[in-house]
Design an enzyme around this catalytic site. Sequence first.
Site, PDB file in Angstrom:
ATOM      1  N   TYR A  98       0.764  -1.300  -0.174  1.00 22.84           N
ATOM      2  CA  TYR A  98       0.211   0.053   0.102  1.00 22.84           C
ATOM      3  C   TYR A  98       1.152   1.295  -0.017  1.00 22.84           C
ATOM      4  O   TYR A  98       0.297   2.133  -0.773  1.00 22.84           O
ATOM      5  CB  TYR A  98      -0.806   0.559   1.232  1.00 22.84           C
ATOM      6  CG  TYR A  98      -2.524   0.815   0.993  1.00 22.84           C
ATOM      7  CD1 TYR A  98      -3.195   1.031  -0.075  1.00 22.84           C
ATOM      8  CD2 TYR A  98      -1.839   2.621   1.413  1.00 22.84           C
ATOM      9  CE1 TYR A  98      -4.332   1.548   0.078  1.00 22.84           C
ATOM     10  CE2 TYR A  98      -2.869   3.110   1.687  1.00 22.84           C
ATOM     11  CZ  TYR A  98      -3.786   3.212   0.816  1.00 22.84           C
ATOM     12  OH  TYR A  98      -4.824   4.321   0.737  1.00 22.84           O
ATOM     13  N   PHE A 104      -6.758  20.485 -25.459  1.00 19.86           N
ATOM     14  CA  PHE A 104      -7.548  19.099 -25.641  1.00 19.86           C
ATOM     15  C   PHE A 104      -8.532  18.838 -24.712  1.00 19.86           C
ATOM     16  O   PHE A 104      -8.864  19.535 -23.525  1.00 19.86           O
ATOM     17  CB  PHE A 104      -5.824  18.108 -24.909  1.00 19.86           C
ATOM     18  CG  PHE A 104      -6.235  16.642 -25.387  1.00 19.86           C
ATOM     19  CD1 PHE A 104      -5.945  16.467 -26.515  1.00 19.86           C
ATOM     20  CD2 PHE A 104      -6.755  16.023 -24.296  1.00 19.86           C
ATOM     21  CE1 PHE A 104      -6.447  14.898 -26.924  1.00 19.86           C
ATOM     22  CE2 PHE A 104      -7.110  14.548 -24.221  1.00 19.86           C
ATOM     23  CZ  PHE A 104      -6.438  13.928 -25.623  1.00 19.86           C
ATOM     24  N   THR A 105      -9.115  17.977 -24.801  1.00 25.18           N
ATOM     25  CA  THR A 105     -10.142  17.382 -24.230  1.00 25.18           C
ATOM     26  C   THR A 105     -10.281  17.948 -23.309  1.00 25.18           C
ATOM     27  O   THR A 105     -11.080  18.527 -22.231  1.00 25.18           O
ATOM     28  CB  THR A 105     -10.978  16.544 -25.145  1.00 25.18           C
ATOM     29  OG1 THR A 105     -10.209  15.426 -24.238  1.00 25.18           O
ATOM     30  CG2 THR A 105     -11.693  16.611 -26.229  1.00 25.18           C
ATOM     31  N   ASP A 129       2.166  19.260 -21.379  1.00 21.94           N
ATOM     32  CA  ASP A 129       1.720  18.261 -21.052  1.00 21.94           C
ATOM     33  C   ASP A 129       2.694  17.019 -22.328  1.00 21.94           C
ATOM     34  O   ASP A 129       2.710  17.563 -23.466  1.00 21.94           O
ATOM     35  CB  ASP A 129       0.331  18.582 -21.786  1.00 21.94           C
ATOM     36  CG  ASP A 129      -0.482  16.905 -22.462  1.00 21.94           C
ATOM     37  OD1 ASP A 129       0.234  16.157 -22.147  1.00 21.94           O
ATOM     38  OD2 ASP A 129      -1.681  17.338 -22.425  1.00 21.94           O
ATOM     39  N   LYS A 181       0.657   6.610 -23.710  1.00 22.38           N
ATOM     40  CA  LYS A 181       0.419   7.151 -25.231  1.00 22.38           C
ATOM     41  C   LYS A 181       1.919   6.504 -25.271  1.00 22.38           C
ATOM     42  O   LYS A 181       2.180   5.246 -25.725  1.00 22.38           O
ATOM     43  CB  LYS A 181       0.225   9.007 -24.573  1.00 22.38           C
ATOM     44  CG  LYS A 181      -0.722   9.320 -25.005  1.00 22.38           C
ATOM     45  CD  LYS A 181      -2.113   8.629 -25.555  1.00 22.38           C
ATOM     46  CE  LYS A 181      -3.418   8.964 -24.632  1.00 22.38           C
ATOM     47  NZ  LYS A 181      -3.837  10.321 -24.530  1.00 22.38           N
ATOM     48  N   ARG A 210     -12.816  13.878 -34.766  1.00 18.25           N
ATOM     49  CA  ARG A 210     -12.011  14.988 -33.977  1.00 18.25           C
ATOM     50  C   ARG A 210     -12.639  16.238 -34.818  1.00 18.25           C
ATOM     51  O   ARG A 210     -12.435  16.687 -35.232  1.00 18.25           O
ATOM     52  CB  ARG A 210     -10.733  15.076 -33.943  1.00 18.25           C
ATOM     53  CG  ARG A 210     -10.395  14.397 -33.016  1.00 18.25           C
ATOM     54  CD  ARG A 210     -10.100  15.043 -31.741  1.00 18.25           C
ATOM     55  NE  ARG A 210     -10.756  13.676 -31.037  1.00 18.25           N
ATOM     56  CZ  ARG A 210     -10.813  13.548 -29.444  1.00 18.25           C
ATOM     57  NH1 ARG A 210      -9.098  14.383 -29.063  1.00 18.25           N
ATOM     58  NH2 ARG A 210     -11.614  13.135 -28.773  1.00 18.25           N
ATOM     59  N   PHE A 215     -18.115  14.010 -27.142  1.00 17.94           N
ATOM     60  CA  PHE A 215     -17.902  13.286 -28.377  1.00 17.94           C
ATOM     61  C   PHE A 215     -17.467  11.293 -27.536  1.00 17.94           C
ATOM     62  O   PHE A 215     -17.851  10.081 -28.493  1.00 17.94           O
ATOM     63  CB  PHE A 215     -16.490  12.798 -28.609  1.00 17.94           C
ATOM     64  CG  PHE A 215     -15.389  13.174 -27.838  1.00 17.94           C
ATOM     65  CD1 PHE A 215     -15.836  14.574 -27.255  1.00 17.94           C
ATOM     66  CD2 PHE A 215     -14.349  12.355 -27.678  1.00 17.94           C
ATOM     67  CE1 PHE A 215     -14.702  14.468 -26.071  1.00 17.94           C
ATOM     68  CE2 PHE A 215     -13.917  12.521 -26.895  1.00 17.94           C
ATOM     69  CZ  PHE A 215     -13.620  13.675 -25.972  1.00 17.94           C
TER      70      PHE A 215
END
Length: 461
Positions: free
Chosen positions: A76, A128-129, A219, A262, A386, A453
């Site tokens: 943990y 970005f969303t 990012d 990614k 998009r 979306f």
Amino acid sequence: MGKLERRSWAEPFKIKVVEPLKMTTREDRLKAMAEAGYNTFLLRSEDVYIDLLTDSGTNAMSDYQWAGMMLGDEAYAGSKNYYHLEENVGKFYGYKYLVPTHQGRGAEHIISKLLIKPGDYVPGNMYFTTTRLHQELAGGTFVDVIIDEAHDSQNLHPFKGNIDLQKLEDLIKKVGEKKISYVTVAATVNMAGGQPISMENLRRIRALTSKHNIKVVFDATRAVENAYFIKMREKGFEQRSIAEILKEMCSYTDGATMSGKKDLLVNIGGFLALNDYDVFEEARNMVVVYEGLHTYGGLAGRDMEAMARGIEEAVQEPHIKARIGQVEYVGDKLQSIGVPIVLPVGGHAVFLDAKRFLPHIPQLQFPAQTLAAELYLDSGIRSMERGIVSAGRSKETGDHYYPKLELVRLTFPRRVYTQAHCDVTAESVEAVFENRDRIKGLKMVYEPKYLRFFQARFERL
Ligand SMILES: *Cc1c(COP(=O)(O)O)cnc(C)c1O
């Protein structure tokens, strides 16, 4: 270069495990698409042949990563995998402090809540969303300060992800530096088509923000892909390694949000990385509330180990060359048969320009959504809209945002598909292109409140 090494790209791996795919008929696909409300997000994955919906968490892990999964320390607190991850984030990205999160948006949530005060502005190189939504939920207003070239799908600018420093400076003058929470810098810019930002631009952003005492939050989700473009396109970086370029990019920022799903070749995971101890301390307190203890942040020990190892593999040049080479291969093929795509081809995806592909379908009949559905019907290939559906609605006026770009994204998971799959993809796009005049648009029949979306439903007109 050895005589046997191909000059273009080739996979620097061989296949050890295979996952059989279901082959469907057009009738099967018509039924599946209608049940999914003409939204490719609502298809069942088993009804998909080649899944180009996203490259998020769909990567194939290596034997080295799978072996690491067995070394998961599921304590943990204080898992050794956390310390391995912390070490590699420091070594490859250069940040001092690490807060693991379940995925990228977990990190976006924490940094937005910590640094944005209601009424603040958060400039960035195209939205970005999830990033923008967290900024808005924290009371901020996102301001797009990307260069104009990014909005032109045919402009061949090598760094369409760059920030327009004049736009940024104008905003600082207009609202005052105290009203700017931080600048979000994404590399590469997903919504612009996976377009990179240059090192030169990063340096200048740092110089301008330092002058005004404004933080830069990176990012870094696709920063390795960006580093490859810098090596290929920017003077002075030809001989530098991907790892060196990555580290220099990060050095112009104060912290980073990361989706490991990614660049980092895993199926789940992310982190927030910081240089400022005080911000780190607050983030470490907050992660316990929303994600999990600060040494696991919603992840299993094995997931942190896979991500730590993924960092080491992501910066290997043969890997990133093949990754981007595969995307370019499909882009070049489509361009050679006259299909309108976003140029230059970006790092993770080929974007079909639905406005030019289906010029007879108005934006309010969702041309990109329509094209994604048609591609699935033709061949079982799953892509993603998009365009206006992804852009959502303005929180002030309630009206749609009307993005200039109306795109369909063919996104390539890392190390998953072969060159023959790439050929099938190009052939299917060509078949839909030949029949484009007969395609009709869609109407939206269900619209969820957030990130519509993902779950919106449509009917054919
Ligand atoms: C995927 C992505 C995110 C969000 O990360 P998740 O892991 O999906 O929560 C943020 N920024 C960029 C550029 C991304 O591609």
